[in-house]
Scaffold this motif. Structure first.
Motif, mmCIF file in Angstrom:
data_model
loop_
_atom_site.group_PDB
_atom_site.id
_atom_site.type_symbol
_atom_site.label_atom_id
_atom_site.label_comp_id
_atom_site.label_asym_id
_atom_site.label_seq_id
_atom_site.Cartn_x
_atom_site.Cartn_y
_atom_site.Cartn_z
ATOM 1 N N ILE A 4 0.867 -1.179 0.000
ATOM 2 C CA ILE A 4 0.000 0.000 0.000
ATOM 3 C C ILE A 4 0.899 1.222 0.000
ATOM 4 C CG2 ILE A 4 -1.705 1.345 1.269
ATOM 5 C CD1 ILE A 4 -2.820 -1.280 2.351
ATOM 6 N N GLU A 6 0.727 5.362 -0.008
ATOM 7 C CA GLU A 6 -0.146 6.524 0.192
ATOM 8 C C GLU A 6 0.505 7.751 -0.419
ATOM 9 O OE1 GLU A 6 -2.397 9.206 3.496
ATOM 10 O OE2 GLU A 6 -2.442 7.043 3.645
ATOM 11 N N GLN A 45 -6.891 1.439 -6.604
ATOM 12 C CA GLN A 45 -6.822 2.590 -5.708
ATOM 13 C C GLN A 45 -7.642 2.315 -4.450
ATOM 14 O OE1 GLN A 45 -8.042 6.244 -7.667
ATOM 15 N NE2 GLN A 45 -7.188 5.547 -9.604
ATOM 16 N N LEU A 46 -7.175 2.841 -3.326
ATOM 17 C CA LEU A 46 -7.931 2.852 -2.077
ATOM 18 C C LEU A 46 -8.325 4.299 -1.820
ATOM 19 C CD1 LEU A 46 -5.625 0.675 0.216
ATOM 20 C CD2 LEU A 46 -7.777 -0.020 -0.848
ATOM 21 N N LYS A 113 -3.169 4.652 -2.353
ATOM 22 C CA LYS A 113 -4.133 5.356 -1.514
ATOM 23 C C LYS A 113 -3.945 6.843 -1.697
ATOM 24 C CE LYS A 113 -6.682 6.405 2.164
ATOM 25 N NZ LYS A 113 -6.696 7.832 1.883
ATOM 26 N N SER A 120 -7.116 7.116 6.274
ATOM 27 C CA SER A 120 -5.653 7.059 6.323
ATOM 28 C C SER A 120 -5.158 6.860 7.751
ATOM 29 C CB SER A 120 -5.038 8.325 5.746
ATOM 30 O OG SER A 120 -5.246 8.383 4.367
#
Length: 177
Positions: A4, A6, A45-46, A113, A120
Motif C-alpha cells: 500500500i 499513500e 486505488q484505495l 491510496k 488514512s
C-alpha cells in the motif's frame, strides 16, 4: 503480498484539507511524471468517501492516456454512508481496515491510496501502509485539517526525496520496522 502506497498533498504548515485550492498552480511535467511512476506498479486505488467523490467528479470528465489509466483502474472505497458506487469502484464491505488487510494479502499489484483523513489514520494505526509519498507544497495554508492530528508518535524511515523545480518536495517514507 501487495504493498500500500499513500500519496498525500500537504502544505508547509501541515494542512491536508482542500489541496485543490493551491496545488494546481504547481502541476507541471515533473508532477505528472512522478504521479505516473507511482501508478506504474499499482492495479487498484484505495479511497475514502470524500476523495472518491471528488475524484469521480473531476477525473471522469478527463481524457488522455493518464486519465484513461486512472479512470479504468479499479477503486475500493471506504465509506459509512455510501450505499452504491460508480466509476469502476466498489465499497469495502464490513470493517474497512480488515477489508484492506484482506486486499493487501490477495494477489495483484500495489494499492495506491490517495487523500488523507480518517481512513488514512485507521490504516496508519493498523500499520498497513508500506510507503508514504508526502508531497510538500511551498505554500502556507493557514488553517484546515492537519496531517495525522491526534495520532500517537510514529517514527518513519526516509527512503528518498524528490525535488521539483516548482518547489514541491516529495518525501518517500516507510514505517520503522
Amino acid at each position: 503480498m501487495r504493498k500500500i502506497l499513500e500519496s498525500t498533498f500537504v502544505s508547509l504548515d501541515g494542512v491536508i484539507s482542500n489541496p485543490q485550492d493551491y496545488s494546481p498552480t504547481y502541476w507541471d511535467d515533473e508532477h505528472f511524471g512522478y504521479s505516473a511512476s507511482l501508478m506504474e506498479g499499482a492495479d487498484a486505488q484505495l479511497l475514502g468517501r470524500v476523495t472518491y467523490e471528488g475524484f469521480a467528479d473531476a477525473w471522469s470528465q478527463r481524457t488522455g492516456e493518464m486519465a484513461d489509466h486512472f479512470n479504468n483502474m479499479k477503486k475500493y472505497v471506504a465509506s459509512r454512508t455510501l450505499t452504491e458506487t460508480t466509476w469502476n469502484a466498489e465499497l469495502l464491505q464490513g470493517d474497512a481496515v480488515e477489508a484492506v488487510r484482506r486486499l493487501k494479502e490477495s494477489e495483484g499489484g500495489n494499492l495506491i491510496k490517495f487523500g488523507t483523513g480518517e481512513f488514512s489514520k485507521a490504516l496508519l494505526d493498523a500499520k498497513l501502509v508500506d510507503e508514504y509519498h508526502f508531497w510538500i507544497f511551498p505554500v502556507i495554508a493557514g488553517s484546515g485539517d492537519r496531517l495525522f492530528d491526534g495520532l500517537p508518535m510514529t517514527h518513519l524511515d526516509l527512503l528518498g526525496t524528490t525535488t521539483f523545480k516548482s518547489g514541491i518536495v516529495v518525501h518517500k517514507l516507510a514505517p520503522k520496522a
